[in-house]
Design an enzyme around this catalytic site. Structure first.
Site, PDB file in Angstrom:
ATOM      1  N   GLU A 248       0.801  -1.226   0.000  1.00 56.70           N
ATOM      2  CA  GLU A 248       0.000   0.000   0.000  1.00 56.70           C
ATOM      3  C   GLU A 248       0.836   1.279   0.000  1.00 56.70           C
ATOM      4  O   GLU A 248       0.323   2.351   0.337  1.00 56.70           O
ATOM      5  CB  GLU A 248      -0.973   0.022   1.198  1.00 56.70           C
ATOM      6  CG  GLU A 248      -1.885  -1.196   1.251  1.00 56.70           C
ATOM      7  CD  GLU A 248      -2.960  -1.099   2.330  1.00 56.70           C
ATOM      8  OE1 GLU A 248      -3.588  -0.041   2.456  1.00 56.70           O
ATOM      9  OE2 GLU A 248      -3.183  -2.107   3.026  1.00 56.70           O
ATOM     10  N   HIS A 340      -3.809   2.523  16.437  1.00 61.05           N
ATOM     11  CA  HIS A 340      -4.247   3.143  15.187  1.00 61.05           C
ATOM     12  C   HIS A 340      -5.489   3.980  15.454  1.00 61.05           C
ATOM     13  O   HIS A 340      -6.216   3.748  16.425  1.00 61.05           O
ATOM     14  CB  HIS A 340      -4.519   2.078  14.120  1.00 61.05           C
ATOM     15  CG  HIS A 340      -5.494   1.038  14.530  1.00 61.05           C
ATOM     16  ND1 HIS A 340      -5.148  -0.104  15.210  1.00 61.05           N
ATOM     17  CD2 HIS A 340      -6.844   0.959  14.367  1.00 61.05           C
ATOM     18  CE1 HIS A 340      -6.212  -0.836  15.434  1.00 61.05           C
ATOM     19  NE2 HIS A 340      -7.260  -0.218  14.934  1.00 61.05           N
ATOM     20  N   HIS A 342      -8.968   5.856  13.676  1.00 63.66           N
ATOM     21  CA  HIS A 342      -9.902   5.845  12.540  1.00 63.66           C
ATOM     22  C   HIS A 342     -10.329   7.272  12.207  1.00 63.66           C
ATOM     23  O   HIS A 342     -10.643   8.057  13.106  1.00 63.66           O
ATOM     24  CB  HIS A 342     -11.158   5.039  12.900  1.00 63.66           C
ATOM     25  CG  HIS A 342     -10.875   3.625  13.317  1.00 63.66           C
ATOM     26  ND1 HIS A 342     -11.172   2.549  12.529  1.00 63.66           N
ATOM     27  CD2 HIS A 342     -10.306   3.104  14.435  1.00 63.66           C
ATOM     28  CE1 HIS A 342     -10.817   1.431  13.139  1.00 63.66           C
ATOM     29  NE2 HIS A 342     -10.287   1.747  14.307  1.00 63.66           N
TER      30      HIS A 342
HETATM   31  P1  M7G Z   1      -9.735  -2.203  14.504  1.00 61.52           P
HETATM   32  O1  M7G Z   1     -10.261  -1.141  15.406  1.00 61.52           O
HETATM   33  O2  M7G Z   1      -8.493  -2.897  14.974  1.00 61.52           O
HETATM   34  O3  M7G Z   1     -10.765  -3.319  14.240  1.00 61.52           O
HETATM   35  O4  M7G Z   1      -9.477  -1.485  13.107  1.00 61.52           O
HETATM   36  P2  M7G Z   1     -11.973  -3.557  13.259  1.00 61.52           P
HETATM   37  O5  M7G Z   1     -11.357  -4.172  12.020  1.00 61.52           O
HETATM   38  O6  M7G Z   1     -12.814  -4.532  14.008  1.00 61.52           O
HETATM   39  O7  M7G Z   1     -12.618  -2.230  13.031  1.00 61.52           O
HETATM   40  C1  M7G Z   1      -8.633  -1.981  12.136  1.00 61.52           C
HETATM   41  C2  M7G Z   1      -8.920  -1.204  10.864  1.00 61.52           C
HETATM   42  O8  M7G Z   1      -7.932  -1.534   9.918  1.00 61.52           O
HETATM   43  C3  M7G Z   1     -10.268  -1.538  10.258  1.00 61.52           C
HETATM   44  O9  M7G Z   1     -10.982  -0.352   9.975  1.00 61.52           O
HETATM   45  C4  M7G Z   1      -9.920  -2.325   8.994  1.00 61.52           C
HETATM   46  O10 M7G Z   1     -10.827  -2.120   7.934  1.00 61.52           O
HETATM   47  C5  M7G Z   1      -8.548  -1.762   8.659  1.00 61.52           C
HETATM   48  N1  M7G Z   1      -7.702  -2.712   7.926  1.00 61.52           N
HETATM   49  C6  M7G Z   1      -7.576  -4.038   8.184  1.00 61.52           C
HETATM   50  N2  M7G Z   1      -6.694  -4.574   7.316  1.00 61.52           N
HETATM   51  C7  M7G Z   1      -6.330  -5.974   7.292  1.00 61.52           C
HETATM   52  C8  M7G Z   1      -6.238  -3.581   6.494  1.00 61.52           C
HETATM   53  C9  M7G Z   1      -5.308  -3.548   5.415  1.00 61.52           C
HETATM   54  O11 M7G Z   1      -4.687  -4.530   5.010  1.00 61.52           O
HETATM   55  N3  M7G Z   1      -5.112  -2.318   4.840  1.00 61.52           N
HETATM   56  C10 M7G Z   1      -5.780  -1.186   5.261  1.00 61.52           C
HETATM   57  N4  M7G Z   1      -5.539  -0.051   4.622  1.00 61.52           N
HETATM   58  N5  M7G Z   1      -6.661  -1.214   6.278  1.00 61.52           N
HETATM   59  C11 M7G Z   1      -6.890  -2.399   6.890  1.00 61.52           C
END
Ligand code: M7G
Length: 400
Positions: A248, A340, A342
């Site tokens: 990415e 991270h 959002h």
């Molecule tokens: P989280 O709060 O750990 O959990 O957020 P959630 O997935 O239950 O919301 C992780 C965030 O990373 C989410 O919004 C996912 O959509 C995003 N995400 C996950 N993956 C595997 C990737 C990725 O490979 N690339 C990107 N750009 N985002 C990702």
């Protein structure tokens, strides 16, 4: 459709032979959607026009490898709407009554896109994540975090590598180099005695036998290799790939490269970037030891302020969406234990943006400025599905 346990052991053996899966260092090897076969529907939502599928890819040996496929009808793009009415297409009148009528359109392919997100190879945890389940709210005190959640997170953040690498660890163990942390294909690994891996209830039959435990609603394979095994963390590989520009890299919107107070801002996996209504970006911090909200203290304020300020500036510059139209928040519990943040469009009802999971970054900053230990003192609420192993841990501790 056929259901049943996946031949994971066989898959792991094949992966070992090939020197591991092809997903660990960078992006997954190319495959087409037509390689995948649907096994069952995990969940669907008529309102959100989305379906979550458990699929599998059949290998040359005939063995299936699990995948999760998410199919989602994409939002309308304003500039393409006039074409929907103008372009010749099959518009079927369903009913007409006075001033009301309903048509069903079959638009040309460029106006009827479906976004397909694939997780491959998918673990049992990925599959469970999308399965519709009963949800419960947990009220986690700091003591609960230390005694229940943290040990659970630590036990989950590693996977076990068997076979040759296990034997290599045995050699290290024999030489007395214990608990050695090292990298294998860019992933943090540690050699540890098999006695720490194999549940006490299961007694080894021979030094090289394979074990299957059925704890925590998940089955795991263990192979004792002369008393030592290699455990490797795999869950955050995608995060490290972004931070190290192995994946990415061309999607990065902004980076502050400071190892302590810097971060990378990229479009979230959920956003196709075609329209701003469902804008969704994610900021991944460079520091790797901060797992979640629970680890934050006033020491992290410069980092958090950078994410808030620079994230907003980068988004208004690139997408023209101002900071006052953004919802900027952290999840507790996050799915990935690497800090991270959002960034979503305020008007978008993003999954996980409700009060039981989202903590506004501006509030987090204020709380830490008032009290450095704020998140090591207060209880935090979060939802857990009834089938999640962590929910069972809280149940066993009599907390739900
Ligand atoms: P989280 O709060 O750990 O959990 O957020 P959630 O997935 O239950 O919301 C992780 C965030 O990373 C989410 O919004 C996912 O959509 C995003 N995400 C996950 N993956 C595997 C990737 C990725 O490979 N690339 C990107 N750009 N985002 C990702």
């Amino acid at each position: 459709m056929a259901e049943g346990p996946q031949p994971k052991r066989k898959r792991e053996e094949e992966e070992e032979k090939n020197g591991g899966t092809d997903t660990q260092g960078g992006a997954t090897a190319a495959f087409t959607l037509s390689d995948l076969r649907v096994r069952r529907v995990l969940r669907e939502s008529a309102r959100d026009k989305i379906v979550f599928l458990h699929a599998e890819r059949i290998g040359l040996s005939g063995e299936g490898t699990d995948a999760v496929v998410i199919l989602e009808k994409t939002p309308f793009q304003e500039e393409k709407i006039p074409d929907l009415l103008k372009k010749p297409m099959n518009a079927e009148l369903q009913m007409h009554n006075d001033i009301y009528c309903t048509f069903y359109l079959s638009p040309p392919p460029e106006l009827s896109e479906i976004k397909a997100t694939v997780v491959y190879p998918a673990t049992e945890k990925h599959i469970q994540k999308y399965l519709r389940q009963e949800v419960h709210l947990i009220r986690e005190t700091w003591e609960d975090y230390k005694n229940i959640t943290l040990p659970f997170i630590q036990s989950q953040s590693f996977s076990i590598q068997v076979g040759f690498l296990g034997h290599w660890c045995s050699l290290l163990g024999f030489l007395g180099v214990s608990e050695l942390l090292w990298k294998w294909k860019g992933i943090d690994c540690v050699c540890i005695p098999a006695s720490q891996l194999i549940p006490p209830a299961i007694q080894p039959l021979s030094p090289y036998s394979i074990w299957r435990s059925e704890g925590d609603n998940q089955s795991r394979d263990y192979r004792q290799a002369g008393g030592w095994n290699l455990k490797c963390g795999r869950r955050r590989v995608w995060v490290y790939n972004i931070l190290e520009k192995k994946a990415e890299a061309d999607r990065i919107i902004h980076e502050n490269p400071d190892p302590s107070n810097g971060f990378v801002l990229v479009p979230d996996l959920k956003w196709n970037q075609n329209q701003l209504d469902d804008l969704y970006l994610i900021a991944l911090v460079h520091r790797r030891e901060i797992k979640s909200l629970r680890d934050l203290t006033a020491e992290h304020l410069p980092l958090l302020r950078n994410v808030l300020q620079e994230g907003k500036e980068a988004i208004v510059k690139r997408f023209g969406v101002s900071g006052s139209q953004l919802r900027i928040y952290l999840h507790y519990q996050p799915s990935y234990q690497h800090l991270h943040v959002h960034f979503t469009a305020l008007g978008y009802d993003a999954p996980g943006s409700s009060v039981e999971r989202a903590h506004l970054l501006a509030d987090v900053i204020d709380n830490l400025a008032m009290d450095s230990m704020y998140y090591q003192k207060r209880a935090l609420t979060f939802p857990l599905r009834a089938d999640e192993p962590l929910f069972k841990k809280f149940q066993e501790a009599g907390k739900v």
